[in-house]
Enzyme design. Structure first.
Site, PDB file in Angstrom:
ATOM      1  CE  LYS A   1      56.891  35.482  44.266  1.00 19.45           C
ATOM      2  NZ  LYS A   1      56.239  34.430  44.221  1.00 19.45           N
TER       3      LYS A   1
ATOM      4  CD  GLU B   1      46.895  45.966  37.883  1.00 14.63           C
ATOM      5  OE1 GLU B   1      48.188  45.605  37.587  1.00 14.63           O
ATOM      6  OE2 GLU B   1      45.881  45.370  37.516  1.00 14.63           O
TER       7      GLU B   1
ATOM      8  N   GLY C   1      52.376  34.834  45.698  1.00 15.40           N
ATOM      9  CA  GLY C   1      51.352  35.845  46.059  1.00 15.40           C
ATOM     10  C   GLY C   1      50.358  35.780  47.093  1.00 15.40           C
ATOM     11  NE  ARG C   2      47.200  31.059  43.849  1.00 23.47           N
ATOM     12  CZ  ARG C   2      47.959  31.159  42.932  1.00 23.47           C
ATOM     13  NH1 ARG C   2      48.475  32.188  42.505  1.00 23.47           N
ATOM     14  NH2 ARG C   2      48.371  30.244  42.455  1.00 23.47           N
TER      15      ARG C   2
ATOM     16  CD  GLU D   1      46.287  34.681  41.062  1.00 26.92           C
ATOM     17  OE1 GLU D   1      45.845  35.533  40.607  1.00 26.92           O
ATOM     18  OE2 GLU D   1      47.123  34.814  41.984  1.00 26.92           O
TER      19      GLU D   1
ATOM     20  CG  HIS E   1      18.210  40.935  54.464  1.00 32.45           C
ATOM     21  ND1 HIS E   1      16.764  40.757  54.904  1.00 32.45           N
ATOM     22  CD2 HIS E   1      18.910  40.754  55.331  1.00 32.45           C
ATOM     23  CE1 HIS E   1      16.697  40.483  55.893  1.00 32.45           C
ATOM     24  NE2 HIS E   1      17.977  40.302  56.424  1.00 32.45           N
TER      25      HIS E   1
ATOM     26  CE  LYS F   1      49.727  40.045  36.286  1.00 29.29           C
ATOM     27  NZ  LYS F   1      50.581  39.544  36.833  1.00 29.29           N
TER      28      LYS F   1
HETATM   29  O1  F6P Z   1      46.895  38.700  39.412  1.00 29.87           O
HETATM   30  C1  F6P Z   1      48.220  37.927  39.277  1.00 29.87           C
HETATM   31  C2  F6P Z   1      49.322  38.290  40.227  1.00 29.87           C
HETATM   32  O2  F6P Z   1      50.464  37.822  40.028  1.00 29.87           O
HETATM   33  C3  F6P Z   1      48.914  37.582  41.594  1.00 29.87           C
HETATM   34  O3  F6P Z   1      49.196  36.219  41.915  1.00 29.87           O
HETATM   35  C4  F6P Z   1      49.438  38.601  42.669  1.00 29.87           C
HETATM   36  O4  F6P Z   1      49.289  38.151  43.917  1.00 29.87           O
HETATM   37  C5  F6P Z   1      49.399  39.880  41.924  1.00 29.87           C
HETATM   38  O5  F6P Z   1      49.311  39.694  40.612  1.00 29.87           O
HETATM   39  C6  F6P Z   1      50.101  40.797  42.420  1.00 29.87           C
HETATM   40  O6  F6P Z   1      51.568  40.677  41.939  1.00 29.87           O
HETATM   41  P1  F6P Z   1      52.818  41.467  42.618  1.00 29.87           P
HETATM   42  O7  F6P Z   1      52.735  41.149  44.338  1.00 29.87           O
HETATM   43  O8  F6P Z   1      54.028  40.888  42.047  1.00 29.87           O
HETATM   44  O9  F6P Z   1      52.637  42.798  42.316  1.00 29.87           O
END
Ligand code: F6P
Length: 544
Positions: free
Chosen positions: A206, A212, A266-267, A352, A383, A511
């Site tokens: 987003k 990452e 995002g979620r 979240e 199990h 972060k």
């Molecule tokens: O973990 C925090 C967060 O902002 C989530 O809400 C989001 O889904 C994820 O990081 C990834 O963010 P982006 O889509 O901006 O890379």
């Protein structure tokens, strides 16, 4: 909302819970032959059974009164009207607009987005169709056999969960893979068996700034350049983001960048262009069915009275367990192997969203908020951790999810699976008394001393609550329904707790600190003196 109305609704629930202590769910069933009918809600080929909770009609009435005291219906109307319900970020949370088949305007903070939503979706679908048909080729002029989605959190869990859930609907489409972790093993292991000349990368983010994702995207780009040359980059990369500028900076061909809007959290973004990998995996028609499933639930959530409203009931039952009975955990157990990633997906959606300790106005909350969510597919979980669920000292309410029919799986296996699901929910509810345990041991021919010694270990308290979501089969529409049900469940709970479920400030500090620590970890000459003793000590140990 006057706090007194909410406080008295909670007081009434507390008193009611005390009165219910003498009851047990099996007794409630014995006394009321219509209990299943009364405490289950059918919705097309879906059935929500909540009769195995130790509740009565009064429980539901009191929970609905609490929802009314919190103006759930008013808050729901504000959500669907595209008002800035995400008050800390000044945004709407209008993911429902992405699956709205009503033909009415989709208003977000006063602006109609219908055309933009439909045009973007059409671009996603056209691209997905072309990739699936082999009409878009990689650097070696060969069709793509593999798609690698690079993203994390909401830009990974949704499409990854759904692509797995709907794998029988892939047809002749390419295989999809998902890389999320900054641990280089994730990218390396995923790419190891793939032919790069036939692999398309989708960078899904987003913000297009997430550490990452950016690290994985840069490494994937470097691999493509090394194997196929710089000119291959525009052919082997696509992107999904609200930051079209940043995707272009990365070198992605603007025709292969698919946007969405800041009012899609995002979620909650699987319904948007973030679903690109899923649209490629199962094709636009199945993706449309998935969206329609979400719309079915939006319609139900908006129209059904609260005491017959599945997501509202799921949310309110959660409040009953969390706030009135003090239960801190909640398990989601799909008896459906293809929903293996559903609990992980729900962890982000629920935790979240509702892992908050201040109200929308920034005051400390007065009640507990979101429980810890966990789960694994049945029967595997049986199990592993079910022992604690059956006989541990804490009670964990459970959602069982199960299909009436298998999709592309052996019917005999499905009968066993289904029987196990029902057997577990029955066992949780009934339990086994000490006397029953003794009777069983005697029947086995044990000596009386052994009967006395073993019976306490073999007794189960019972009255362990569970709901069952039973659906005809795990097809795209059903999956859309399942996801939207949980979205609105989470929203319902946020209203009761008066928290904002649409921000996630809690993930920011970590972060920021990771950004600050990375250069210190990477460069052994940088001093750790300014760090706390533990952090400095751990870095020193790594440096050796
Ligand atoms: O973990 C925090 C967060 O902002 C989530 O809400 C989001 O889904 C994820 O990081 C990834 O963010 P982006 O889509 O901006 O890379």
């Amino acid at each position: 909302m006057p706090r007194t109305a909410v406080a008295s609704a909670f007081d009434a629930l507390d008193n009611h819970a005390r009165a219910l202590r003498v009851e047990s769910a099996p007794d409630l069933f014995a006394r009321n032959p219509l209990r299943f009918q009364e405490f289950s809600v059918p919705l097309d080929d879906f059935l929500f059974d909540f009769s195995k909770h130790k509740i009565t009609r009064e429980t539901i009435a009191l929970l609905v009164a609490l929802a009314e005291a919190r103006d759930l219906e008013g808050r729901r109307a504000a959500l669907f009207a595209g008002e800035p319900v995400n008050n800390t970020e000044g945004r709407a949370a209008m993911h429902m607009g992405l699956r709205d088949f009503s033909n009415k305007p989709i208003i977000v903070q006063g602006v109609d987005f219908r055309r933009e939503i439909e045009a973007t979706r059409e671009r996603v679908f056209a691209f997905a169709r072309d990739i699936r048909a082999g009409a878009i080729l990689g650097a070696g002029d060969k069709p793509f056999t593999d798609i690698v989605n690079i993203g994390i959190g909401g830009s990974d869990l949704g499409p990854a969960m759904a692509a797995r859930a709907l794998s029988p609907y892939r047809g002749a489409g390419p295989r999809t893979h998902f890389v999320a972790n900054v641990d280089g093993a994730d990218l390396s292991d995923t790419l190891e068996p793939l032919d790069l000349s036939r692999t398309l990368f989708i960078v899904s983010s987003k913000t297009f700034t997430t550490q990452e994702t950016m690290a994985n995207a840069a490494s994937a780009r470097a691999r493509v350049v090394a194997a196929l040359g710089e000119t291959a980059v525009p052919r082997h990369f696509a992107a999904v983001s609200t930051r079209l500028d940043k995707a272009a900076e990365f070198g992605i061909n603007p025709e292969r960048v698919f946007g969405f809007w800041d009012w899609v959290g995002g979620r909650y973004s699987l319904w948007s262009s973030i679903g690109l990998a899923l649209a490629i995996a199962v094709g636009p028609d199945h993706f449309t069915q998935f969206l329609r499933g979400g719309f079915d639930i939006d319609t139900h959530f908006r129209e059904a009275p609260l005491d017959r409203n599945i997501p509202a009931l799921m949310g309110l039952l959660g409040v009953w367990h969390r706030n009135v009975l003090g239960r801190a955990t909640h398990a989601v157990i799909p008896y459906d192997q293809r929903l293996a990633r559903f609990p992980a997906y729900l962890q982000q959606l629920d935790m979240e969203s509702n892992g908050k300790s201040v109200t929308r106005a920034g005051e400390p909350v007065e009640t507990a908020t979101g429980p810890a969510i966990f789960g694994e597919p049945g029967t595997n979980g049986q199990h592993a951790f079910f022992q604690l669920l059956h006989q541990g000292t804490d009670v964990t309410p459970i959602d069982f999810l199960v299909a009436a029919e298998p999709v592309a799986a052996d019917p005999h296996h499905h009968a066993l699976l289904f029987a196990n699901c029902l057997a577990q929910s029955e066992a949780f509810m009934r339990g086994r008394t000490l006397e029953e345990a003794k009777a069983l041991l005697r029947k086995e021919g044990r000596f009386e001393a052994e009967v006395e010694r073993l019976a306490p270990h073999k007794a189960f308290s019972g009255d362990r609550p569970s709901s069952t979501l039973l659906y005809r089969k795990l097809d795209p529409r059903t999956l859309g329904r399942l996801v939207a049900l949980y979205e609105h469940k989470v929203f319902t709970q946020s209203v009761i707790w008066d928290i904002n479920p649409f921000d996630q400030w809690g993930v920011e500090l970590g972060k920021e600190l990771a950004g600050r620590l990375a250069p210190i970890v990477e460069d052994a000459s940088v001093s750790t003196a300014a760090l706390d003793g533990s952090t400095a000590g751990l870095i020193a140990w790594r440096r050796g």
